[in-house]
Design a protein around this motif. Structure first.
Motif, PDB file in Angstrom:
ATOM      1  N   SER A 119       0.827  -1.206   0.000  1.00  0.00           N
ATOM      2  CA  SER A 119       0.000   0.000   0.000  1.00  0.00           C
ATOM      3  C   SER A 119       0.862   1.257   0.000  1.00  0.00           C
ATOM      4  O   SER A 119       0.551   2.236  -0.699  1.00  0.00           O
ATOM      5  CB  SER A 119      -0.929   0.006   1.215  1.00  0.00           C
ATOM      6  N   THR A 120       1.940   1.231   0.773  1.00  0.00           N
ATOM      7  CA  THR A 120       2.828   2.398   0.842  1.00  0.00           C
ATOM      8  C   THR A 120       3.463   2.691  -0.504  1.00  0.00           C
ATOM      9  O   THR A 120       3.440   3.829  -0.989  1.00  0.00           O
ATOM     10  CB  THR A 120       3.920   2.171   1.903  1.00  0.00           C
ATOM     11  N   VAL A 121       4.046   1.661  -1.133  1.00  0.00           N
ATOM     12  CA  VAL A 121       4.704   1.859  -2.428  1.00  0.00           C
ATOM     13  C   VAL A 121       3.681   2.238  -3.493  1.00  0.00           C
ATOM     14  O   VAL A 121       3.929   3.113  -4.336  1.00  0.00           O
ATOM     15  CB  VAL A 121       5.483   0.596  -2.827  1.00  0.00           C
ATOM     16  N   SER A 122       2.511   1.607  -3.455  1.00  0.00           N
ATOM     17  CA  SER A 122       1.460   1.930  -4.421  1.00  0.00           C
ATOM     18  C   SER A 122       1.030   3.392  -4.302  1.00  0.00           C
ATOM     19  O   SER A 122       0.855   4.093  -5.315  1.00  0.00           O
ATOM     20  CB  SER A 122       0.258   1.012  -4.217  1.00  0.00           C
ATOM     21  N   GLU A 123       0.869   3.864  -3.084  1.00  0.00           N
ATOM     22  CA  GLU A 123       0.454   5.258  -2.877  1.00  0.00           C
ATOM     23  C   GLU A 123       1.514   6.222  -3.397  1.00  0.00           C
ATOM     24  O   GLU A 123       1.187   7.253  -4.006  1.00  0.00           O
ATOM     25  CB  GLU A 123       0.195   5.500  -1.389  1.00  0.00           C
ATOM     26  N   ILE A 124       2.796   5.880  -3.170  1.00  0.00           N
ATOM     27  CA  ILE A 124       3.879   6.736  -3.669  1.00  0.00           C
ATOM     28  C   ILE A 124       3.832   6.811  -5.196  1.00  0.00           C
ATOM     29  O   ILE A 124       3.968   7.888  -5.784  1.00  0.00           O
ATOM     30  CB  ILE A 124       5.242   6.198  -3.189  1.00  0.00           C
ATOM     31  N   LEU A 125       3.623   5.674  -5.846  1.00  0.00           N
ATOM     32  CA  LEU A 125       3.559   5.655  -7.306  1.00  0.00           C
ATOM     33  C   LEU A 125       2.281   6.315  -7.822  1.00  0.00           C
ATOM     34  O   LEU A 125       2.284   6.930  -8.897  1.00  0.00           O
ATOM     35  CB  LEU A 125       3.655   4.217  -7.817  1.00  0.00           C
ATOM     36  N   GLU A 126       1.212   6.205  -7.067  1.00  0.00           N
ATOM     37  CA  GLU A 126      -0.043   6.863  -7.442  1.00  0.00           C
ATOM     38  C   GLU A 126       0.156   8.380  -7.483  1.00  0.00           C
ATOM     39  O   GLU A 126      -0.376   9.073  -8.357  1.00  0.00           O
ATOM     40  CB  GLU A 126      -1.139   6.499  -6.438  1.00  0.00           C
ATOM     41  N   GLU A 127       0.928   8.891  -6.538  1.00  0.00           N
ATOM     42  CA  GLU A 127       1.151  10.330  -6.456  1.00  0.00           C
ATOM     43  C   GLU A 127       2.270  10.798  -7.380  1.00  0.00           C
ATOM     44  O   GLU A 127       2.418  12.003  -7.609  1.00  0.00           O
ATOM     45  CB  GLU A 127       1.475  10.721  -5.006  1.00  0.00           C
ATOM     46  N   ASN A 128       3.065   9.863  -7.909  1.00  0.00           N
ATOM     47  CA  ASN A 128       4.168  10.217  -8.795  1.00  0.00           C
ATOM     48  C   ASN A 128       3.629  10.707 -10.141  1.00  0.00           C
ATOM     49  O   ASN A 128       2.869  10.015 -10.805  1.00  0.00           O
ATOM     50  CB  ASN A 128       5.060   8.986  -9.003  1.00  0.00           C
ATOM     51  N   ASP A 129       4.026  11.893 -10.540  1.00  0.00           N
ATOM     52  CA  ASP A 129       3.592  12.428 -11.826  1.00  0.00           C
ATOM     53  C   ASP A 129       4.759  12.648 -12.791  1.00  0.00           C
ATOM     54  O   ASP A 129       4.604  13.295 -13.828  1.00  0.00           O
ATOM     55  CB  ASP A 129       2.805  13.729 -11.645  1.00  0.00           C
ATOM     56  N   GLN A 130       5.932  12.099 -12.443  1.00  0.00           N
ATOM     57  CA  GLN A 130       7.106  12.285 -13.300  1.00  0.00           C
ATOM     58  C   GLN A 130       7.127  11.299 -14.466  1.00  0.00           C
ATOM     59  O   GLN A 130       7.557  11.634 -15.559  1.00  0.00           O
ATOM     60  CB  GLN A 130       8.388  12.131 -12.482  1.00  0.00           C
ATOM     61  N   ARG A 131       6.692  10.043 -14.207  1.00  0.00           N
ATOM     62  CA  ARG A 131       6.672   9.062 -15.280  1.00  0.00           C
ATOM     63  C   ARG A 131       5.703   7.935 -14.908  1.00  0.00           C
ATOM     64  O   ARG A 131       5.357   7.752 -13.733  1.00  0.00           O
ATOM     65  CB  ARG A 131       8.062   8.502 -15.581  1.00  0.00           C
ATOM     66  N   GLN A 132       5.271   7.218 -15.910  1.00  0.00           N
ATOM     67  CA  GLN A 132       4.359   6.093 -15.710  1.00  0.00           C
ATOM     68  C   GLN A 132       5.172   4.880 -15.270  1.00  0.00           C
ATOM     69  O   GLN A 132       6.050   4.419 -15.987  1.00  0.00           O
ATOM     70  CB  GLN A 132       3.645   5.809 -17.030  1.00  0.00           C
TER      71      GLN A 132
END
Length: 465
Positions: free
Chosen positions: A215-228
């Motif tokens: 959940s932690t890593v997923s949330e970080i990637l969800e908020e990441n807007d630099q790359r898919q």
């Protein structure tokens, strides 16, 4: 071997297109993973050589991810883990010479991207014991400074938990404290800055499930807007449908099997697992910024190594070409991600044709209603059957013979059609031919093929209603 398209199969293949997903994993991801051929010892040059071959051989049919698997940070000399000042794994400089002077995997990722591919890495869902022993500070990437509360800095030893079951040099991170979340944020931010497009997060699923870390890593990637960035979790030992429902919305791929190696008994085991996850309705469910897919693991074909050895590719796959085709057909019908594991520098024409087979990749990418069932005659679980629809009255039927000797099966079209959801069932088909065995064809709405041992039939049924 070049498979001959029969009947109207040709028309179906014309509709197949290989395109990169606009969202994360709109279709089952495809690519290459280093583990089955190089274990954990792959070097920068070996990886880039395989990336070049991947782009040349398979990118045009959708194999877009080049993934470095486990322990790219481990020294071949003494087995120690290379980490930076913040306790984050860093490429072993002897194997990855371009990583020195703070470059990390940026130079490798840039080369992979220039080939038109996407770059992936394996990470453990934890922190290295070396970081804990050194009590490295935790980077707060929002400030660029050491994380602290009330003027007190936090160090790696304060966020550690129990060891990863199969990689005991890594300790789970306590994400119930903010410092643990901050550590993972700095880790993912670093890898995104390198140009990573695919993260395989290990030691967090199956019997090792760690929902907090996922959940932690997923949330970080969800908020990441630099790359898919696509998120895959493993291992799959002991994975259940209940676990899958917990994580499917957080990730894009999740392993549902133990490691896939080139043994027929392992191929057989995959059928029941694939059946159960399909029955649970989890194929292509909503996932992280896109969809998610039950993952049957790497395809161990071609030129391989052994599990966990300190040796690169040195042997041929133990599965026969027919057995490899059987497994590839299952992956297609079950819509599993397809990650080839063999050394791409040593692929024979027959294997090349199998990996790039247009019909199998079309089924894997664009079919729906993928369902496993047992035919009433002879009502034998060693003869599993898969059914999938394509649209416009086209359906696919794959019948597998898991026995050593030939077996004859019988089925009629109404029985098959009754297993599809309401509104998409059918009771008659105008035509049907076996893609692999052209002599087998539909007669009077019935098919009665004799399938050789360890082989399968793949029928393309057309004009069904």
């Amino acid at each position: 071997m070049k498979y001959l398209c029969v009947s109207l199969c040709f028309l179906v293949l014309l509709q197949f297109q290989s395109v990169s997903s606009q969202n994360n994993a709109d279709v089952p991801p495809r690519g290459w993973n280093s583990y089955a051929s190089f274990s954990w010892i792959i070097s920068e040059q070996e990886f880039l050589d395989n990336a070049v071959e991947l782009a040349k051989r398979l990118l045009s049919v959708g194999y877009e991810y080049a993934v470095v698997d486990a322990f790219w940070f481990r020294s071949l000399d003494d087995g120690s883990d290379t980490i930076d000042e913040w306790g984050r794994p860093w490429p072993d400089p002897k194997r990855w010479p371009s990583s020195v002077n703070g470059v990390g995997f940026k130079a490798v990722a840039d080369q992979v991207h220039r080939l038109g591919l996407k770059f992936g890495i394996h990470i453990h869902g934890g922190i290295s014991q070396r970081a804990v022993a050194r009590k490295t500070r935790i980077l707060d990437s929002s400030t660029g400074k050491a994380y602290n509360i009330g003027g007190e800095e936090w160090h790696a030893d304060r966020i550690q938990s129990e060891p990863c079951a199969y990689a005991p040099t890594f300790l789970k991170v306590n994400t119930s404290v903010e410092a643990g979340q901050v550590f993972f944020k700095s880790l993912i931010d670093l890898y995104v800055s390198w140009g990573v497009d695919f993260v395989k997060l290990d030691c967090v699923f199956g019997e090792n499930i760690n929902l907090d870390t996922i959940s932690t890593v997923s949330e970080i990637l969800e908020e990441n807007d630099q790359r898919q960035v696509l998120l895959s979790v493993s291992p799959g030992v002991g994975a259940t449908e209940v676990m899958a429902r917990q994580v499917s919305g957080l990730v894009n791929m999740y392993r549902v099997t133990p490691n896939n190696w080139d043994q027929w008994s392992i191929v057989v085991e995959r059928f029941a697992i694939a059946r159960d996850f399909a029955a649970a309705g989890l194929i292509g469910a909503a996932g992280l910024k896109g969809n998610s897919w039950p993952d049957l693991d790497i395809l161990p074909f071609g030129w391989l190594t052994e599990q966990d050895v300190k040796q690169g590719p040195h042997r041929n796959c133990n599965l026969s070409p027919i057995e490899q085709r059987t497994q590839m057909t299952l992956f297609a019908m079950a819509k599993s991600p397809i990650m080839f594991g063999g050394d791409l520098r040593n692929v024979n024409p027959e294997l090349q044709d199998l990996l790039a087979d247009g019909l199998l990749l079309q089924i894997n990418q664009n079919s729906s209603d993928n369902t496993a069932l047992i035919l009433p005659e002879p009502n034998d679980p060693t003869l599993p059957t898969w059914l999938a629809s394509y649209g416009n009255g086209v359906f696919y039927v794959a019948i597998f013979n898991l026995n050593d000797d030939p077996r004859t099966v019988k089925f009629d079209i109404p029985f098959l059609g009754s297993h599809l959801p309401a509104g998409r069932s059918f009771s008659t088909c105008a035509d049907g031919n076996d893609y692999y065995h052209p002599d087998f064809e539909l007669v009077d709405n019935k098919i009665e093929p004799e399938i050789p041992g360890h082989d399968c039939s793949l029928f393309v049924m057309t004009s069904c209603s």
